[in-house]
Design a protein around this motif. Structure first.
Motif, PDB file in Angstrom:
ATOM      1  N   ALA A 221       0.876  -1.107   0.052  1.00 55.50           N
ATOM      2  CA  ALA A 221      -0.373  -0.079   0.012  1.00 55.50           C
ATOM      3  C   ALA A 221       0.911   1.130  -0.158  1.00 55.50           C
ATOM      4  O   ALA A 221       1.570   1.438   0.983  1.00 55.50           O
ATOM      5  CB  ALA A 221      -0.880  -0.168   1.063  1.00 55.50           C
ATOM      6  N   VAL A 222       1.031   2.003  -0.962  1.00 54.27           N
ATOM      7  CA  VAL A 222       1.507   3.151  -1.165  1.00 54.27           C
ATOM      8  C   VAL A 222       0.828   4.362  -0.560  1.00 54.27           C
ATOM      9  O   VAL A 222      -0.246   4.748  -1.045  1.00 54.27           O
ATOM     10  CB  VAL A 222       2.127   3.386  -2.664  1.00 54.27           C
ATOM     11  CG1 VAL A 222       3.063   4.529  -2.803  1.00 54.27           C
ATOM     12  CG2 VAL A 222       2.829   2.240  -3.288  1.00 54.27           C
ATOM     13  N   LEU A 223       1.372   4.998   0.362  1.00 56.54           N
ATOM     14  CA  LEU A 223       0.474   5.960   1.112  1.00 56.54           C
ATOM     15  C   LEU A 223       0.914   7.302   0.444  1.00 56.54           C
ATOM     16  O   LEU A 223       1.783   8.143   0.748  1.00 56.54           O
ATOM     17  CB  LEU A 223       0.838   6.032   2.602  1.00 56.54           C
ATOM     18  CG  LEU A 223       0.650   4.642   3.307  1.00 56.54           C
ATOM     19  CD1 LEU A 223       0.985   4.649   4.701  1.00 56.54           C
ATOM     20  CD2 LEU A 223      -0.817   4.058   2.964  1.00 56.54           C
ATOM     21  N   PHE A 224       0.168   7.945  -0.606  1.00 58.59           N
ATOM     22  CA  PHE A 224       0.287   9.325  -0.787  1.00 58.59           C
ATOM     23  C   PHE A 224      -0.198  10.328   0.340  1.00 58.59           C
ATOM     24  O   PHE A 224       0.308  11.579   0.176  1.00 58.59           O
ATOM     25  CB  PHE A 224      -0.711   9.616  -2.325  1.00 58.59           C
ATOM     26  CG  PHE A 224       0.285   8.782  -3.299  1.00 58.59           C
ATOM     27  CD1 PHE A 224       1.206   9.501  -4.102  1.00 58.59           C
ATOM     28  CD2 PHE A 224      -0.189   7.644  -3.900  1.00 58.59           C
ATOM     29  CE1 PHE A 224       1.638   8.999  -5.272  1.00 58.59           C
ATOM     30  CE2 PHE A 224       0.393   6.836  -4.778  1.00 58.59           C
ATOM     31  CZ  PHE A 224       1.324   7.676  -5.650  1.00 58.59           C
ATOM     32  N   ALA A 225      -1.168   9.889   1.352  1.00 59.51           N
ATOM     33  CA  ALA A 225      -1.379  10.750   2.134  1.00 59.51           C
ATOM     34  C   ALA A 225      -1.066  10.176   3.493  1.00 59.51           C
ATOM     35  O   ALA A 225      -1.411   9.064   3.948  1.00 59.51           O
ATOM     36  CB  ALA A 225      -2.750  10.915   2.280  1.00 59.51           C
ATOM     37  N   HIS A 226       0.214  10.659   4.224  1.00 59.24           N
ATOM     38  CA  HIS A 226       0.790  10.093   5.353  1.00 59.24           C
ATOM     39  C   HIS A 226       0.785  11.024   6.353  1.00 59.24           C
ATOM     40  O   HIS A 226       1.396  12.458   6.065  1.00 59.24           O
ATOM     41  CB  HIS A 226       1.995   9.546   5.051  1.00 59.24           C
ATOM     42  CG  HIS A 226       2.841   8.731   6.088  1.00 59.24           C
ATOM     43  ND1 HIS A 226       2.085   7.674   6.723  1.00 59.24           N
ATOM     44  CD2 HIS A 226       3.824   9.108   6.699  1.00 59.24           C
ATOM     45  CE1 HIS A 226       2.882   7.286   7.874  1.00 59.24           C
ATOM     46  NE2 HIS A 226       3.835   8.179   7.794  1.00 59.24           N
ATOM     47  N   PRO A 227       0.305  11.072   7.475  1.00 60.43           N
ATOM     48  CA  PRO A 227      -0.364   9.767   7.862  1.00 60.43           C
ATOM     49  C   PRO A 227      -1.881  10.035   7.494  1.00 60.43           C
ATOM     50  O   PRO A 227      -2.235  10.758   7.003  1.00 60.43           O
ATOM     51  CB  PRO A 227      -0.256   9.927   9.627  1.00 60.43           C
ATOM     52  CG  PRO A 227      -0.151  11.506   9.708  1.00 60.43           C
ATOM     53  CD  PRO A 227       0.605  11.909   8.585  1.00 60.43           C
ATOM     54  N   LEU A 228      -2.296   8.397   7.538  1.00 60.17           N
ATOM     55  CA  LEU A 228      -3.771   8.560   7.126  1.00 60.17           C
ATOM     56  C   LEU A 228      -4.475   9.067   8.290  1.00 60.17           C
ATOM     57  O   LEU A 228      -4.120   8.993   9.543  1.00 60.17           O
ATOM     58  CB  LEU A 228      -4.150   7.150   6.772  1.00 60.17           C
ATOM     59  CG  LEU A 228      -3.422   6.315   5.733  1.00 60.17           C
ATOM     60  CD1 LEU A 228      -3.790   4.746   5.897  1.00 60.17           C
ATOM     61  CD2 LEU A 228      -3.679   6.849   4.424  1.00 60.17           C
TER      62      LEU A 228
END
Length: 220
Positions: free
Chosen positions: A127-134
């Motif tokens: 899972a590539v997190l473009f928004a970090h942190p969720l």
């Protein structure tokens, strides 16, 4: 039982503040002889009063004993914790990597591919997190964008399995569960959760399965 003086016992026995001689006859203020010349009927009444006084004496003794018992400290029962009161299995295995993506997952990235990402427990999906942190609430107008990339693997034996990526998420320590579907299989998506916390994800796509944990903050 607490100590009670003889005077107190006498007061209980008489029911008043008078006194009685050892023979049971009333003391007259002027002459003892005058008090002893009672009729047989008077003697009977006196005997009835004496029986009543003895009954009150017994009642007084019971009350005193009850008073002694009431002063004893209460017994504190043992506290037993039922296993059913405990939450569901807890623990969060989410480990966010911030290094470069593996070669099989960096297609479409140019230059530096370092970005926050989480691998599945089997390593078959990332899972590539473009928004970090969720976050459960995003105040900056951004979205919880996740790019799902699966490791290239042979075609599954079950050709009838769905190509969609099915996500079943359960909030850690609760029975709160939500589902998401990414049409066409692993790819770009926006995955929101109704509550903050650690979510356990079960992932299914094209006959493959994997699991991972993702943490959602209250707000970003």
């Amino acid at each position: 039982m607490p100590y009670v003086s003889r005077r107190s016992w006498a007061a209980v026995e008489l029911g008043g503040d008078g006194a009685r001689d050892p023979g049971g006859r009333g003391r007259c203020p002027d002459s003892g002889d005058a008090c002893t010349s009672e009729s047989s009927a008077g003697t009977t009444r006196s005997g009835g009063r004496e029986m009543g006084l003895r009954g009150r004496l017994s009642l007084g003794l019971v009350v005193l004993m009850a008073g002694c018992t009431a002063t004893s400290p209460p017994v504190t029962p043992a506290v037993t914790v039922s296993s059913s009161a405990e939450p569901a299995a807890t623990g969060c295995a989410s480990q966010v990597e911030t290094g470069a993506l593996p070669d099989w997952a960096d297609e479409g990235f140019s230059g530096d591919s370092r970005i926050a990402h989480v691998f599945g427990a089997k390593g078959d999906i990332v899972a590539v997190l473009f928004a970090h942190p969720l976050a459960q609430q995003r105040k900056d107008g951004s979205n919880n964008k996740i790019l799902w990339v699966s490791r290239p693997v042979p075609a599954p034996a079950d050709a009838t399995s769905s190509d969609n990526l099915m996500i079943t998420a359960t909030l850690d320590g609760t029975d709160s569960r939500v589902t998401h579907a990414v049409t066409g299989g692993p790819g770009p998506s926006i995955i929101d959760m109704p509550r903050a916390g650690c979510w356990h994800l079960e992932l299914r796509w094209s006959g493959h399965t994997d699991t991972m944990d993702l943490v959602y903050a209250e707000t970003n």
